[in-house]
Design a protein around this motif. Structure first.
Motif: not given
Length: 85
Positions: A17-27, A40-45, A49-58
Motif C-alpha cells: 500500500s505504500g507509505i503516506a507522504p505525510e508520514v514518510l519524513p518521520r519513519i 507499538g513503540t516505533g523503534l524498529g526503523l 538506521l542507527e546501526i547502519v550509520q554506525q557502520h558508515g552506511g545509509t
C-alpha cells in the motif's frame, strides 16, 4: 544487491500500500508509529538506521501510495572507514 564503487547496496522493494507522504519524513524518528497507542513503540526503523550509520552506511526510502515502497541500504566494503559520532 550490488557493489557500486566501494559500497555494497541492498534494495528491498514491495508492491504493498505504500507509505503516506505525510508520514514518510518521520519513519526513522524514534518512537514514531502510525499504530494506536499501546500497540507499538516505533523503534524498529530508528534502530536500523542507527546501526547502519554506525557502520558508515545509509538507508533511504522511496514510496508511492498504492504502489509500494523501496528501501535502499548502503554499507562500505570491508576496509572502508566507518563514520563515528
Amino acid at each position: 544487491t550490488a557493489v557500486i564503487n566501494d559500497r555494497i547496496v541492498a534494495t528491498v522493494r514491495d508492491t504493498g500500500s505504500g507509505i503516506a507522504p505525510e508520514v514518510l519524513p518521520r519513519i526513522f524518528d524514534p518512537f514514531f508509529t502510525t499504530k494506536e497507542r499501546g500497540q507499538g513503540t516505533g523503534l524498529g526503523l530508528s534502530i536500523a538506521l542507527e546501526i547502519v550509520q554506525q557502520h558508515g552506511g545509509t538507508i533511504s526510502v522511496e514510496s508511492t501510495p498504492g504502489k509500494g515502497t523501496t528501501f535502499t541500504m548502503t554499507l562500505p566494503i570491508e576496509g572502508a572507514q566507518p563514520r563515528r559520532k
